[in-house]
Design an enzyme around this catalytic site. Structure first.
Site, PDB file in Angstrom:
ATOM      1  N   ASP A 100      57.198  24.161  39.274  1.00  0.00           N
ATOM      2  CA  ASP A 100      58.191  24.759  38.502  1.00  0.00           C
ATOM      3  C   ASP A 100      58.156  26.648  39.124  1.00  0.00           C
ATOM      4  O   ASP A 100      59.558  27.454  38.378  1.00  0.00           O
ATOM      5  CB  ASP A 100      57.502  25.261  37.250  1.00  0.00           C
ATOM      6  CG  ASP A 100      58.349  23.873  35.964  1.00  0.00           C
ATOM      7  OD1 ASP A 100      58.606  22.938  36.849  1.00  0.00           O
ATOM      8  OD2 ASP A 100      57.276  23.990  35.430  1.00  0.00           O
TER       9      ASP A 100
ATOM     10  N   ALA B 149      51.989  26.083  27.404  1.00  0.00           N
ATOM     11  CA  ALA B 149      52.714  25.946  26.084  1.00  0.00           C
ATOM     12  C   ALA B 149      54.207  25.235  26.557  1.00  0.00           C
ATOM     13  O   ALA B 149      54.907  24.572  26.065  1.00  0.00           O
ATOM     14  CB  ALA B 149      53.547  27.142  25.396  1.00  0.00           C
TER      15      ALA B 149
ATOM     16  N   LYS C  54      61.072  29.722  30.842  1.00  0.00           N
ATOM     17  CA  LYS C  54      62.213  28.132  30.973  1.00  0.00           C
ATOM     18  C   LYS C  54      61.884  26.993  29.316  1.00  0.00           C
ATOM     19  O   LYS C  54      61.047  27.718  29.249  1.00  0.00           O
ATOM     20  CB  LYS C  54      61.683  27.719  32.298  1.00  0.00           C
ATOM     21  CG  LYS C  54      60.558  26.572  32.391  1.00  0.00           C
ATOM     22  CD  LYS C  54      61.005  25.465  32.424  1.00  0.00           C
ATOM     23  CE  LYS C  54      59.279  25.045  32.125  1.00  0.00           C
ATOM     24  NZ  LYS C  54      58.930  23.574  31.114  1.00  0.00           N
TER      25      LYS C  54
HETATM   26  P1  ATP Z   1      53.884  24.720  33.023  1.00  0.00           P
HETATM   27  O1  ATP Z   1      55.647  24.315  32.222  1.00  0.00           O
HETATM   28  O2  ATP Z   1      55.195  24.990  34.178  1.00  0.00           O
HETATM   29  O3  ATP Z   1      53.767  22.943  32.424  1.00  0.00           O
HETATM   30  P2  ATP Z   1      52.452  25.522  30.933  1.00  0.00           P
HETATM   31  O4  ATP Z   1      53.772  26.774  30.384  1.00  0.00           O
HETATM   32  O5  ATP Z   1      52.095  24.670  30.132  1.00  0.00           O
HETATM   33  O6  ATP Z   1      53.277  25.804  31.873  1.00  0.00           O
HETATM   34  P3  ATP Z   1      50.973  28.151  31.621  1.00  0.00           P
HETATM   35  O7  ATP Z   1      51.249  29.121  30.467  1.00  0.00           O
HETATM   36  O8  ATP Z   1      51.607  28.176  33.193  1.00  0.00           O
HETATM   37  O9  ATP Z   1      51.366  26.263  31.156  1.00  0.00           O
HETATM   38  O10 ATP Z   1      49.633  28.001  31.975  1.00  0.00           O
HETATM   39  C1  ATP Z   1      48.711  27.273  32.265  1.00  0.00           C
HETATM   40  C2  ATP Z   1      46.955  27.001  32.711  1.00  0.00           C
HETATM   41  O11 ATP Z   1      47.783  28.204  33.830  1.00  0.00           O
HETATM   42  C3  ATP Z   1      46.712  27.927  32.260  1.00  0.00           C
HETATM   43  O12 ATP Z   1      45.365  27.320  31.805  1.00  0.00           O
HETATM   44  C4  ATP Z   1      46.290  29.805  31.863  1.00  0.00           C
HETATM   45  O13 ATP Z   1      44.993  29.368  32.080  1.00  0.00           O
HETATM   46  C5  ATP Z   1      47.025  29.329  34.031  1.00  0.00           C
HETATM   47  N1  ATP Z   1      47.114  30.680  34.498  1.00  0.00           N
HETATM   48  C6  ATP Z   1      47.009  30.776  35.354  1.00  0.00           C
HETATM   49  N2  ATP Z   1      48.091  32.388  36.393  1.00  0.00           N
HETATM   50  C7  ATP Z   1      48.586  32.520  35.105  1.00  0.00           C
HETATM   51  C8  ATP Z   1      49.477  33.204  34.271  1.00  0.00           C
HETATM   52  N3  ATP Z   1      49.908  34.457  34.898  1.00  0.00           N
HETATM   53  N4  ATP Z   1      49.560  32.782  33.029  1.00  0.00           N
HETATM   54  C9  ATP Z   1      49.852  31.872  32.096  1.00  0.00           C
HETATM   55  N5  ATP Z   1      48.399  31.352  33.095  1.00  0.00           N
HETATM   56  C10 ATP Z   1      47.997  31.042  33.573  1.00  0.00           C
END
Ligand code: ATP
Length: 288
Positions: free
Chosen positions: A136, A97, A10
């Site tokens: 989310d 990210a 997203k």
């Molecule tokens: P958001 O936008 O919801 O804040 P994000 O994109 O910033 O999320 P994610 O890629 O979801 O961040 O990763 C955040 C943390 O979650 C990482 O430290 C990762 O190790 C952990 N994690 C747990 N499960 C997963 C998964 N299936 N894919 C990616 N990261 C994961």
């Protein structure tokens, strides 16, 4: 039985923080939409009473810390499933990210196992279960385009913006969402025009959408990681119609109605960073 489910990322077209709640969570107001950059998740039902996780990226947990594991576990416990599942995650969404990579994997597992285990749950019920995993996850269960309020779980679905190209650029550095929240000053921040963005989307006003892209977390992320600001400025210089950071960053994205311009932006950035993608909006919500 084996099933492959798609778990799309997203982006935030707007992101506002409107208050702090008694339970420690922030009250948000944001417009999110799904894009066609997706993880691919293979679910294989097994006889053994266990959940196995395999991920193609070393630094993503392959145990109970993986949100996909937690999604399978919560369904298994609630519905007393005595068999198990092997979950193979082929990650394409950059990790940490601001693109909800973990949440969308969890949501895809909820949708997939609901079908494979014949649980007969509605998307609303899956979203409610998803909220126990992360804020989310409810949006990711539904997909499409929505205004999210509360912790992110109160969803009002709106039409999808007009078709366009999205260039996503994720610098290699990491930012901590917690550090960014701590730096937010709710009284000083300039709040996005969420209503204006909603109207621009509803009327298909692409230049209005580009003008109203805004994220209250940018200032804090830019202070902690100035490189993110540099990337935003570069995208603007390359002529993108609208550019903003997604979530708490560090991914920055641009919208453009021109494919040629999208690839010009892509080539301009690809020279000095790995994670650059040209994607499209996904549009429709999931249906059961
Ligand atoms: P958001 O936008 O919801 O804040 P994000 O994109 O910033 O999320 P994610 O890629 O979801 O961040 O990763 C955040 C943390 O979650 C990482 O430290 C990762 O190790 C952990 N994690 C747990 N499960 C997963 C998964 N299936 N894919 C990616 N990261 C994961």
């Amino acid at each position: 039985m084996i099933k492959v489910v798609k778990a799309p990322a997203k982006i935030n077209l707007t992101l506002d923080v409107v208050g702090k709640r008694g339970d420690g969570y922030h009250e948000v107001e944001m417009i999110m939409t799904t894009v066609d950059l997706a993880d691919r998740i293979q679910l294989s039902l097994i006889k053994e009473d266990q959940i196995n996780i395999e991920v193609n990226i070393g630094h993503v947990p392959n145990d109970k810390h993986n949100l996909a594991y937690q999604a399978a576990k919560v369904l298994k416990d609630r519905y007393s499933i005595t068999s198990g599942v092997s979950i193979n995650i082929d990650k394409h969404i950059p990790v940490s990210a601001g693109l909800a990579g973990g949440s969308t994997d969890a949501a895809a597992v909820l949708r997939g196992l609901n079908e494979m285990w014949s649980l007969g749950l509605s998307l609303e019920e899956l979203a409610e279960i998803g909220l126990t995993i992360g804020s989310d996850v409810p949006f990711c269960v539904h997909g499409g385009t929505a205004i999210a309020k509360g912790r992110g779980e109160t969803l009002t679905f709106i039409p999808t913006p007009p078709p366009c190209w999205i260039v996503l650029a994720k610098p290699s550095l990491g930012v901590s969402t917690k550090d960014i929240y701590q730096r937010l000053d709710l009284n000083k921040m300039k709040h996005p025009d969420t209503q204006g963005m909603k109207e621009a989307i509803e009327t298909g006003d692409f230049s209005g959408i580009c003008k109203k892209l805004e994220n209250v977390m940018e200032t804090a992320t830019f202070e902690l990681a100035p490189e993110v600001k540099n990337i935003k400025q570069r995208l603007i210089q390359f002529g993108a119609e609208g550019t903003v950071m997604s979530g708490s960053g560090p991914t920055v994205f641009s919208l453009t109605s021109s494919e040629t311009k999208a690839y010009r932006l892509y080539n301009g950035l690809k020279g000095f960073m790995d994670d650059v993608f040209v994607v499209r909006l996904l549009g429709s919500r999931y249906q059961i």
